[in-house]
Scaffold this motif. Structure first.
Motif, PDB file in Angstrom:
ATOM      1  N   GLU A  16       0.823  -1.203   0.000  1.00  9.50           N
ATOM      2  CA  GLU A  16       0.000   0.000   0.000  1.00  9.50           C
ATOM      3  C   GLU A  16       0.864   1.264   0.000  1.00  9.50           C
ATOM      4  O   GLU A  16       0.624   2.200  -0.739  1.00  9.50           O
ATOM      5  CB  GLU A  16      -0.883  -0.021   1.242  1.00  9.50           C
ATOM      6  CG  GLU A  16      -2.292   0.463   0.973  1.00  9.50           C
ATOM      7  CD  GLU A  16      -3.207   0.112   2.128  1.00  9.50           C
ATOM      8  OE1 GLU A  16      -3.647   1.051   2.803  1.00  9.50           O
ATOM      9  OE2 GLU A  16      -3.426  -1.099   2.386  1.00  9.50           O
ATOM     10  N   GLN A  62       2.243   1.888  -3.216  1.00 10.07           N
ATOM     11  CA  GLN A  62       1.156   1.996  -4.214  1.00 10.07           C
ATOM     12  C   GLN A  62       1.251   0.927  -5.306  1.00 10.07           C
ATOM     13  O   GLN A  62       1.060   1.209  -6.495  1.00 10.07           O
ATOM     14  CB  GLN A  62       1.136   3.409  -4.829  1.00 10.07           C
ATOM     15  CG  GLN A  62       0.689   4.454  -3.818  1.00 10.07           C
ATOM     16  CD  GLN A  62       0.738   5.869  -4.364  1.00 10.07           C
ATOM     17  OE1 GLN A  62       1.106   6.096  -5.514  1.00 10.07           O
ATOM     18  NE2 GLN A  62       0.379   6.833  -3.531  1.00 10.07           N
ATOM     19  N   ARG A  89      -0.527  -2.415  -6.690  1.00  6.35           N
ATOM     20  CA  ARG A  89      -1.877  -2.976  -6.554  1.00  6.35           C
ATOM     21  C   ARG A  89      -1.882  -4.487  -6.348  1.00  6.35           C
ATOM     22  O   ARG A  89      -2.864  -5.052  -5.893  1.00  6.35           O
ATOM     23  CB  ARG A  89      -2.694  -2.638  -7.791  1.00  6.35           C
ATOM     24  CG  ARG A  89      -2.856  -1.145  -8.012  1.00  6.35           C
ATOM     25  CD  ARG A  89      -3.419  -0.908  -9.412  1.00  6.35           C
ATOM     26  NE  ARG A  89      -3.296   0.485  -9.804  1.00  6.35           N
ATOM     27  CZ  ARG A  89      -3.059   0.856 -11.059  1.00  6.35           C
ATOM     28  NH1 ARG A  89      -2.912  -0.060 -12.012  1.00  6.35           N
ATOM     29  NH2 ARG A  89      -2.959   2.132 -11.352  1.00  6.35           N
TER      30      ARG A  89
END
Ligand SMILES: [Zn+2]
Length: 460
Positions: free
Chosen positions: A333, A336, A338
């Motif tokens: 997270e 970033q 996914r």
């Protein structure tokens, strides 16, 4: 002919970039090109392998020993710095979310997933190369010049790096598109399929390299001098190697190191000597080196290495499967990313890969060194040139520590050390002394090598 080396070189070739103009003259080397068989290694009824080995070792000046020890030992640290530099670059790209931004940019340019992957890869390769450039230019250019190994001025060297990067963009880009395709389509079986695809791809690259990649950097031409070609082809026929031609490659464009190899199979089978070996090696030395290379071929080292490498690749993908989910759960997270189908994950894969291959270093080296020793023994048996072989070991010792400790050799050496190679040759000579005493003045090992032009180094 060293499959693992070629494979890792294919990976390492995906490096370098930037500008700077600084030229140094090609370094020269004090190493004499002609090595004479010392008195203690001459055939006699009191021939002693250990004394003959010491006599050969004594031919190398203390300054030269110190110089090659320095060069080689600093190489140990470079292995560590390369590893750490790679780790820092990966963490930087992840932590600053540059990687996520590169993915976003690729997504804005196109909707087509494979093209997104390719665009991401181009950005990744250029940025990581620029970040790694200071270490790359030291390692590949300044250090090689400092020790008299390099022959290129900065311009041609830099152009070679750009060519390497272009190859890295094309080949790495194709591989990345294939692998992300596999991961997206097979969310459960990707570790096994990914291993299969990457393995097949790398093998393909290794096999096409002599025809499509080598000529980008060097010129390969057939060798016609019967004085050199005839004994090599005779040796090939005696060993059931279907070679009809011998080639030479202009390696002196980049380096002063010697090398040779036997590559391909069937009609593509060829023997290649680099021009440094031709220029600096005595005929006995060239035959000893060729005997070694033929040993690799006859003992099917290429197929054994392919099998070993398959196991390594499988282990790597299993390790990736086991660690990547864990890393994503902790930091995904924040970075970033996914998920595993997201191209922004590339620096994490490279990071995990560099840890894996760093830890594997002694295992890879020991695997390779074992084969090299086998080829040494085969080469002695077939060429019957123990003194030529000792000369080659001394030439190769210009950039490899001659006399390391056993643990040092186990961890860092992908070939037997020079001293061990000379000792193996002298032991062989001691046990086959009748071959040498039978002929007096023209004993094979006692022949004076032809005088060579001055300068430089060796490798095989
Ligand atoms: Zn070898």
């Amino acid at each position: 002919m060293n499959v693992l080396k070629t494979l890792s070189a294919a990976f390492i070739a995906l490096f370098f970039c930037a500008a700077l103009a600084l030229a140094q003259p090609p370094g020269s080397n004090e190493m004499p090109s002609v090595v004479v068989v010392p008195a203690a290694a001459q055939p006699s009824d009191h021939f002693d392998a250990a004394a003959a080995t010491d006599a050969y070792m004594a031919q190398i000046s203390p300054e030269r020993i110190e110089r090659s020890n320095n060069y080689f030992e600093r190489g140990y640290w470079l292995t560590l710095w390369d590893f750490l530099c790679g780790v820092v670059i990966s963490l930087l790209l992840l932590g600053t979310r540059w990687s996520a931004k590169m993915r976003d940019l690729a997504e804005r340019i196109t909707r087509y997933k494979p093209v997104q992957t390719f665009i991401y890869w181009v950005q990744y390769l250029i940025i990581s190369t620029v970040l790694g450039f200071p270490l790359g230019v030291y390692e590949g250019y300044f250090r090689e010049h400092k020790y008299g190994m390099a022959t290129q001025t900065f311009g041609p060297w830099f152009i070679d790096q750009l060519k390497g990067m272009a190859i890295g963009i094309v080949l790495g880009g194709i591989l990345a598109m294939l692998l992300f395709g596999v991961v997206r389509r097979f969310p459960r079986s990707w570790p096994v399929l990914g291993a299969g695809v990457s393995y097949a791809f790398i093998i393909l690259v290794v096999f096409i390299a002599p025809v499509f990649i080598v000529p980008i950097f060097n010129k390969v031409t057939p060798l016609n001098d019967p004085k050199i070609v005839d004994p090599i082809l005779r040796l090939a026929r005696q060993n059931g190697i279907p070679a009809k031609k011998v080639y030479t490659i202009d390696a002196s464009r980049q380096t002063t190191q010697m090398s040779a190899n036997v590559s391909g199979f069937g009609n593509t089978m060829r023997i290649t000597l680099n021009d440094n070996l031709l220029r600096r090696g005595s005929p006995e030395e060239i035959q000893a080196v060729m005997g070694h290379e033929m040993g690799h071929y006859v003992m099917n080292h290429i197929y054994k290495s392919l099998t070993f490498f398959l196991i390594v690749v499988l282990a790597f993908w299993m390790y990736l499967w086991g660690t990547i989910g864990w890393a994503l759960k902790h930091w995904g997270e924040k970075w970033q990313i996914r998920g595993i189908t997201d191209t922004a994950i590339v620096p994490l894969v490279i990071l995990l890969g560099s840890i894996f291959f760093f830890v594997m270093t002694p295992i890879n080296n020991s695997y390779t060194r074992t084969q090299e020793y086998e080829a040494d023994m085969y080469g002695l048996n077939t060429s019957r040139q123990p003194d030529g072989f000792a000369q080659a070991a001394i030439h190769l010792g210009e950039y490899r520590k001659m006399n390391p400790g056993p643990v040092e050799e186990w961890i860092f050496f992908d070939h037997p050390s020079g001293r061990n190679r000379i000792f193996a040759a002298m032991r062989w000579k001691a046990e086959n002394l009748n071959l040498f005493t039978a002929q007096t003045a023209a004993a094979p090992g006692a022949t004076q090598p032809a005088v060579q032009p001055a300068a430089d180094t060796g490798k095989k």
